[in-house]
Design a protein around this motif. Sequence first.
Motif, PDB file in Angstrom:
ATOM      1  N   LYS A 559       0.814  -1.219   0.000  1.00  0.00           N
ATOM      2  CA  LYS A 559       0.000   0.000   0.000  1.00  0.00           C
ATOM      3  C   LYS A 559       0.849   1.272   0.000  1.00  0.00           C
ATOM      4  CE  LYS A 559      -0.734  -0.472   5.003  1.00  0.00           C
ATOM      5  NZ  LYS A 559      -1.752  -0.829   6.018  1.00  0.00           N
ATOM      6  N   THR A 560       2.121   1.167   0.433  1.00  0.00           N
ATOM      7  CA  THR A 560       3.001   2.338   0.391  1.00  0.00           C
ATOM      8  C   THR A 560       4.081   2.205  -0.692  1.00  0.00           C
ATOM      9  OG1 THR A 560       4.409   1.363   2.119  1.00  0.00           O
ATOM     10  CG2 THR A 560       2.671   2.867   2.841  1.00  0.00           C
ATOM     11  N   GLY A 561       3.997   1.121  -1.463  1.00  0.00           N
ATOM     12  CA  GLY A 561       4.962   0.904  -2.549  1.00  0.00           C
ATOM     13  C   GLY A 561       6.308   0.392  -2.088  1.00  0.00           C
ATOM     14  N   LYS A 562       6.431   0.118  -0.778  1.00  0.00           N
ATOM     15  CA  LYS A 562       7.688  -0.413  -0.248  1.00  0.00           C
ATOM     16  C   LYS A 562       7.423  -1.060   1.104  1.00  0.00           C
ATOM     17  CE  LYS A 562       8.969   4.119   1.695  1.00  0.00           C
ATOM     18  NZ  LYS A 562      10.012   5.143   1.808  1.00  0.00           N
ATOM     19  N   GLY A 563       8.017  -2.221   1.278  1.00  0.00           N
ATOM     20  CA  GLY A 563       7.899  -2.950   2.533  1.00  0.00           C
ATOM     21  C   GLY A 563       9.179  -3.741   2.698  1.00  0.00           C
ATOM     22  N   TYR A 567       8.127  -2.075  -4.659  1.00  0.00           N
ATOM     23  CA  TYR A 567       7.046  -2.303  -5.626  1.00  0.00           C
ATOM     24  C   TYR A 567       6.976  -1.127  -6.575  1.00  0.00           C
ATOM     25  CZ  TYR A 567       5.809  -5.862  -2.232  1.00  0.00           C
ATOM     26  OH  TYR A 567       5.862  -6.933  -1.394  1.00  0.00           O
ATOM     27  N   LYS A 568       6.543  -1.414  -7.796  1.00  0.00           N
ATOM     28  CA  LYS A 568       6.361  -0.377  -8.799  1.00  0.00           C
ATOM     29  C   LYS A 568       4.870  -0.117  -8.981  1.00  0.00           C
ATOM     30  CE  LYS A 568      10.568  -1.908 -11.212  1.00  0.00           C
ATOM     31  NZ  LYS A 568      11.127  -2.533 -12.450  1.00  0.00           N
ATOM     32  N   PRO A 569       4.495   1.108  -9.362  1.00  0.00           N
ATOM     33  CA  PRO A 569       3.073   1.427  -9.541  1.00  0.00           C
ATOM     34  C   PRO A 569       2.405   0.437 -10.509  1.00  0.00           C
ATOM     35  CG  PRO A 569       4.387   3.418  -9.629  1.00  0.00           C
ATOM     36  CD  PRO A 569       5.357   2.284  -9.621  1.00  0.00           C
ATOM     37  N   GLY A 570       1.267  -0.123 -10.070  1.00  0.00           N
ATOM     38  CA  GLY A 570       0.523  -1.052 -10.916  1.00  0.00           C
ATOM     39  C   GLY A 570       1.164  -2.421 -11.064  1.00  0.00           C
ATOM     40  N   ASP A 571       2.195  -2.695 -10.272  1.00  0.00           N
ATOM     41  CA  ASP A 571       2.940  -3.954 -10.395  1.00  0.00           C
ATOM     42  C   ASP A 571       3.101  -4.551  -8.993  1.00  0.00           C
ATOM     43  OD1 ASP A 571       4.636  -6.044 -10.896  1.00  0.00           O
ATOM     44  OD2 ASP A 571       6.275  -4.824 -11.707  1.00  0.00           O
ATOM     45  N   ARG A 572       2.513  -5.718  -8.766  1.00  0.00           N
ATOM     46  CA  ARG A 572       2.582  -6.359  -7.442  1.00  0.00           C
ATOM     47  C   ARG A 572       3.831  -7.232  -7.284  1.00  0.00           C
ATOM     48  NH1 ARG A 572      -2.032  -6.455  -4.215  1.00  0.00           N
ATOM     49  NH2 ARG A 572      -3.846  -5.389  -5.108  1.00  0.00           N
ATOM     50  N   THR A 573       4.692  -7.241  -8.293  1.00  0.00           N
ATOM     51  CA  THR A 573       5.921  -8.031  -8.197  1.00  0.00           C
ATOM     52  C   THR A 573       6.780  -7.513  -7.044  1.00  0.00           C
ATOM     53  OG1 THR A 573       5.896  -8.373 -10.586  1.00  0.00           O
ATOM     54  CG2 THR A 573       7.962  -8.823  -9.449  1.00  0.00           C
ATOM     55  N   ALA A 574       7.307  -8.457  -6.245  1.00  0.00           N
ATOM     56  CA  ALA A 574       8.170  -8.088  -5.110  1.00  0.00           C
ATOM     57  C   ALA A 574       9.620  -8.051  -5.573  1.00  0.00           C
ATOM     58  CB  ALA A 574       7.982  -9.095  -3.987  1.00  0.00           C
ATOM     59  N   TYR A 575      10.207  -6.850  -5.579  1.00  0.00           N
ATOM     60  CA  TYR A 575      11.603  -6.685  -6.002  1.00  0.00           C
ATOM     61  C   TYR A 575      12.497  -6.540  -4.767  1.00  0.00           C
ATOM     62  CZ  TYR A 575       9.586  -5.697 -10.595  1.00  0.00           C
ATOM     63  OH  TYR A 575       8.886  -5.781 -11.781  1.00  0.00           O
TER      64      TYR A 575
END
Length: 693
Positions: A559-563, A567-575
Amino acid sequence: MPVNQTLQDGIAVIIFDHPPVNGFGFAVRKGLVEALEAANADPAVKAVVVSGGGKMFSGGADITEFNTPRAEQAPNLHDVIAAIEASAKPVVMAINGTALGGGLEVALAAHYRVAVRGALLGLPEVKIGILPGGGGTQRLPRAVGLETAVNMIVSGEPVAAEHLAGTRLLDRVVDSDVVGAAVALAAEVAGKGELPLVRKLKVEHPNAEGFLDVARNTVAAMAGPFPAPMKCLEAIEASFRKPFDEGLAVERAGFIALVTSTESKALRHAFFGERAASKIADVGSDVKPREIARVGVIGAGTMGGGISMNFLNAGIPVTIVETKQEALDRGVATIRTNYENSAKKGKLKPEQVEQRMGLLTPTLEFDALKDADLVIEAVFEELGVKESVFKQLDAIAKPGAILASNTSTLDVDKIAAFTQRPQDVVGMHFFSPANVMKLLEVVRGKKTAKDVLATVMAIAKTIRKTAVVSGVCDGFIGNRMIEQYGRQGGFLLDEGASPQQVDQAMEKFGFAMGPFRMGDLAGNDIGWAIRKRRYVEKPDMVYSKSADLICEVGRFGQKTGKGWYDYKPGDRTAYPSEEVAAILEKNTRDLGLAKRAISDEEIVQRLVFALANEGARILEEGIAAKASDIDIVYLTGYGFPVWRGGPMFYADTVGLYNVLAKMREFARGYQGQSWAPAPLLVELAEAGQSFTG
């Protein structure tokens, strides 16, 4: 008597009646064989009709007899099938309703078959990790063709009788009075020479070799860790390549190999466990549930909206209450969007969308709940907020209304004490997304009335949830255990593992998602809030600081784009995150630890054995009634791999002696105090016993 016989104009009509599913237990098998023998010995009988009592033909073999001497006690299912095939007089099966597993296999042994339209026919054994063991893999391909048989047996999905009309499986499909139609057919065929048998037919397919090549690749790809689908295909292939009796031998060998496999035992454990979960020792059939005609839901957020959809789907009117119009409008719009998306996928008709939305009454008025039979609150997880809600509910809800909290951790007894009717208060912990997840933890307070419990368990079935009863404790069954799982994950990070290594090890083990990806999805701030409460309430419980450190820099998850990941906008892939790696490395140095290599095996053992150990404490305390209840919570709510049976069953397969030895080894390492074994685990391990035996 489970089997009764009457004579109608020279036709012996045999009805076997063994509720609830007309399973072929020993008494039914014995009765059928004896009735067939009597019919063949009676000169007044020209032909035989066999049908099930009630609305079901048969659910198949009695699964409770698996792995017991009773299953093979003569006459066994094979003896029944042989007796039908050997009958000198025509045997017509009147398939009056669903015929599954052994039920369909028995029907396939008859000389003729008549089915009522809408009757579901199938061989679902693959779903409990085995294959049809009564000749189904050999007879069904001969009756319906190779491709249809593969589709039915490998998927385990039943097919309506009318869709099999025109195959050699069914001689007639009728709209009603299937027994009468079968008696008429029996009269027609009586005394007309050699009797037809499915076993004498040839398997039909225009390009069997090519089809089987494709089927092998397809089934291998979809089977994953489950051995049963490929064993099913091997047996079906034998129906095409080998004489009937040799094909039966292939089927039998496959059945024996599967029925003793850990995967099959795990699936059967889950099958029985789900049914056992609905049985509560002190709430018998004499306890009548209350009527639930209207439901109230407090809160129109993600959880409240999802809860509401469960009841709307079941045709039960829902009044949903919010404090602000904007939040109410947003919640109702989300429900409509969810339904419209289902309609776009063909899962709902447009008129069904409108019908369900028509059952929803959105309001800002708390008093609108005064006529509800069941009210479920889905408000913020804070005891003061719950207190306000339940005091208001107590003032306006009608007598006998059930007041339920969707709390995931809070004390249901304290919540009940906010009312003058604690006997009507219960926990109903739905899992997000509530309209999708199967699990419902039903939390029984000290004063919860038995009929309240019976009502909630019954309504759970109505809304297609798997309900498991928990006693009152912090986190109940699922979240109390997952906390220990998460603690071990944090300690592994302290010692040098990365979030991605831990996640990959658990996902390779079979979890749908590892603990750190799961944390990012749920929101790391939720766990942070719980830990802050723990630091005050349980100062002796030690946690890794790693999760607090990432929260302190605002890394709350997707939800904050980082955990734990980026995460990238619109992309749920975990980098993988460089920032997180740096935080973790510094934390390891600050702890004075030397980063070490940690194997995937150790990761799995530490996380899963932590679950089982806490599960043992939950059993000791009576929070869960039985080990299978704990396993069902984890199989249906936490993504535990079904072929491993749940944390308690998995510990049993490893051997509790071995589990305890590993825990004692871990106790000599980092944060060893977290490995104090539950007394029940020690007791069972030393006695050579198991949680689920």
